[in-house]
Design an enzyme around this catalytic site. Structure first.
Site, mmCIF file in Angstrom:
data_model
loop_
_atom_site.group_PDB
_atom_site.id
_atom_site.type_symbol
_atom_site.label_atom_id
_atom_site.label_comp_id
_atom_site.label_asym_id
_atom_site.label_seq_id
_atom_site.Cartn_x
_atom_site.Cartn_y
_atom_site.Cartn_z
ATOM 1 N N ASN A 27 -13.095 -33.922 63.677
ATOM 2 C CA ASN A 27 -13.399 -33.890 65.105
ATOM 3 C C ASN A 27 -12.932 -32.538 65.611
ATOM 4 O OD1 ASN A 27 -13.563 -34.193 67.860
ATOM 5 N ND2 ASN A 27 -11.884 -35.690 68.009
ATOM 6 N N TRP A 28 -13.882 -31.652 65.779
ATOM 7 C CA TRP A 28 -13.515 -30.268 66.143
ATOM 8 C C TRP A 28 -13.073 -30.151 67.596
ATOM 9 C CZ3 TRP A 28 -17.672 -26.522 63.629
ATOM 10 C CH2 TRP A 28 -17.604 -26.634 62.233
ATOM 11 N N LYS A 29 -13.377 -31.140 68.418
ATOM 12 C CA LYS A 29 -13.051 -31.090 69.851
ATOM 13 C C LYS A 29 -13.684 -29.839 70.485
ATOM 14 C CE LYS A 29 -9.022 -33.866 68.919
ATOM 15 N NZ LYS A 29 -7.726 -34.342 69.347
ATOM 16 N N HIS A 71 -13.478 -41.576 72.444
ATOM 17 C CA HIS A 71 -12.243 -40.882 72.072
ATOM 18 C C HIS A 71 -11.259 -40.972 73.246
ATOM 19 C CE1 HIS A 71 -9.415 -37.742 71.060
ATOM 20 N NE2 HIS A 71 -9.828 -37.874 69.813
ATOM 21 N N GLY A 96 -2.575 -34.956 68.113
ATOM 22 C CA GLY A 96 -2.228 -33.572 68.421
ATOM 23 C C GLY A 96 -0.746 -33.357 68.680
ATOM 24 N N GLU A 106 -6.762 -44.578 66.690
ATOM 25 C CA GLU A 106 -6.023 -43.344 66.977
ATOM 26 C C GLU A 106 -4.968 -43.621 68.042
ATOM 27 O OE1 GLU A 106 -8.638 -39.704 65.865
ATOM 28 O OE2 GLU A 106 -9.107 -40.290 67.917
ATOM 29 N N GLY A 125 -8.433 -34.142 63.679
ATOM 30 C CA GLY A 125 -8.604 -33.143 64.727
ATOM 31 C C GLY A 125 -8.172 -31.771 64.239
ATOM 32 N N GLY A 126 -6.954 -31.396 64.573
ATOM 33 C CA GLY A 126 -6.438 -30.055 64.268
ATOM 34 C C GLY A 126 -6.661 -29.606 62.833
ATOM 35 N N SER A 141 -2.719 -36.702 64.031
ATOM 36 C CA SER A 141 -1.860 -35.828 63.224
ATOM 37 C C SER A 141 -1.941 -36.123 61.728
ATOM 38 C CB SER A 141 -0.412 -35.887 63.723
ATOM 39 O OG SER A 141 -0.351 -35.468 65.074
ATOM 40 N N GLU A 146 -9.391 -38.882 74.574
ATOM 41 C CA GLU A 146 -9.469 -37.765 75.523
ATOM 42 C C GLU A 146 -10.609 -37.982 76.519
ATOM 43 O OE1 GLU A 146 -9.555 -34.715 72.523
ATOM 44 O OE2 GLU A 146 -7.493 -35.226 72.001
HETATM 45 P P1 PGA Z 1 -5.343 -34.665 65.591
HETATM 46 O O1 PGA Z 1 -6.556 -35.322 66.417
HETATM 47 O O2 PGA Z 1 -5.677 -34.828 64.133
HETATM 48 O O3 PGA Z 1 -5.329 -33.225 66.023
HETATM 49 O O4 PGA Z 1 -4.108 -35.403 65.978
HETATM 50 C C1 PGA Z 1 -7.190 -36.483 65.961
HETATM 51 C C2 PGA Z 1 -8.270 -36.878 66.942
HETATM 52 O O5 PGA Z 1 -8.045 -36.778 68.162
HETATM 53 O O6 PGA Z 1 -9.376 -37.292 66.539
#
Ligand code: PGA
Length: 251
Positions: A9-11, A96, A174, A168, A235-236, A214, A98
Site C-alpha cells: 500500500n504505497w499511500k 483503510h 506507521g 490493521e 505500507g512503509g 509496521s 486513514e
Molecule cells: P505500515 O502501513 O506498514 O506503514 O504500518 C500499513 C498500512 O497502513 O496498510
C-alpha cells in the site's frame, strides 16, 4: 485453500516517475522468482495505467487504494470503480483506517464501494482494525467484528468469497509498533469465527486475512507463521523494493 498474499500500500507516496521505477524493480525481482504467495502493489490513481503497462500481472497484481461510492457523474475529484478497472488494475483497498479517520468513510459508504468494486471485477482488500483506546479498554474484538458485519455482511456468500480482509490495528500503522504475532493470530482467528458464524466454516476457511501495521522483513516470518495470518498489507516497507521482497520471501 485460501491464498497467501503480500500486498503493498504505497499511500500518497512517489511521483509518477518514482512509482513506475519502483514497480519495475518489484516486477523485475519477481520475474525469475517463485514466491510462495501472491504479490500485489496498490498505488496512487495517477500511477495505475502507466504501471499496468510496465508489469507482468500474472506475477504482480495491481490495485488502487480507494474508489468512489458512485459509478459516475457529478462527483468532482472522485475516481470510480469502472475507471480503476479500465486501467488494468484488479484490486482495490477499501476502508483503510486513514480513509475512515481523515475522510469520514463509514460502513454505509463502504458497502457502496464494495458493491461497485465487485460489479467491476475488482477484488476488494477490505481493512478493519481498532484504535489504541479500543485496544486498551478491551473492546477491540467487538469493534472489529462490527466493522466486518456492517461493511460486508450484506453480501451473498458468493460475493463475500471474493473479499480479502486486512486486519490493521490503527495503533500499529506507521508507528513501528507491530502487534505481536500472538495478538495478530488471536484477532485473525476471531475474525474467522465471526465469518464462520455468518457464512459457514468453509467460506471462513477460504477467506484470506492479511495483517497490516509496521510489518517488515524482520517480523514478517513470525507473523506469517501463524495459522490464521495469510499474509500482509505493507505500507512503509513497500516503498523499497528490497524490503518489500524481504517480506514476500518471509513465506
Ligand atoms: P505500515 O502501513 O506498514 O506503514 O504500518 C500499513 C498500512 O497502513 O496498510
Amino acid at each position: 485453500m485460501r491464498k497467501k498474499i503480500v500486498a503493498g500500500n504505497w499511500k500518497m507516496n512517489t511521483t509518477l516517475a518514482e512509482g513506475v521505477q519502483l514497480a519495475e524493480e518489484v516486477n523485475a525481482a519477481l520475474e525469475n522468482a517463485t514466491p510462495k504467495c501472491d504479490v500485489v502493489i496498490c498505488v496512487p490513481f495517477t500511477h495505475l495505467a502507466p504501471v499496468a503497462a510496465k508489469i507482468n500481472q500474472t506475477k504482480l497484481g495491481l490495485g488502487a487504494e480507494n474508489c468512489a461510492d458512485h459509478k459516475s457523474g457529478a462527483y468532482t475529484g472522485e475516481v470510480s470503480a469502472p475507471m480503476v478497472a479500465s486501467t488494468g488494475a484488479t484490486y482495490v483497498i477499501l476502508g483503510h483506517s486513514e480513509r475512515r479517520q481523515y475522510y469520514g468513510e463509514t460502513s454505509e459508504t463502504l458497502r457502496e464501494k464494495v458493491a461497485l468494486a465487485l460489479e467491476n471485477g475488482l477484488t476488494p482488500i477490505f481493512c478493519i482494525g481498532e484504535v489504541l483506546a479500543e485496544r486498551e479498554n478491551g473492546t477491540f474484538n467487538e469493534v472489529v467484528a462490527r466493522q466486518v458485519e456492517e461493511g460486508l455482511f450484506n453480501l451473498s456468500a458468493e460475493d463475500f468469497s471474493k473479499i480479502i480482509l486486512a486486519y490493521e490495528p490503527v495503533w500499529a500503522i506507521g508507528t513501528g509498533k507491530t502487534a505481536t504475532a500472538d495478538q495478530a493470530e488471536d484477532m485473525h482467528a476471531h475474525i474467522r469465527a465471526v465469518i464462520a458464524g455468518k457464512y459457514g466454516q468453509e467460506v471462513a476457511d477460504n477467506t484470506s486475512i492479511l495483517y497490516g501495521g509496521s510489518c517488515k522483513p524482520s517480523n514478517a516470518a513470525e507473523l506469517f507463521a501463524k495459522p490464521d495470518v495469510d499474509g500482509g498489507l505493507i505500507g512503509g516497507a513497500a516503498l523499497k523494493c528490497a524490503d518489500f521482497m524481504g517480506i514476500v520471501n518471509a513465506f
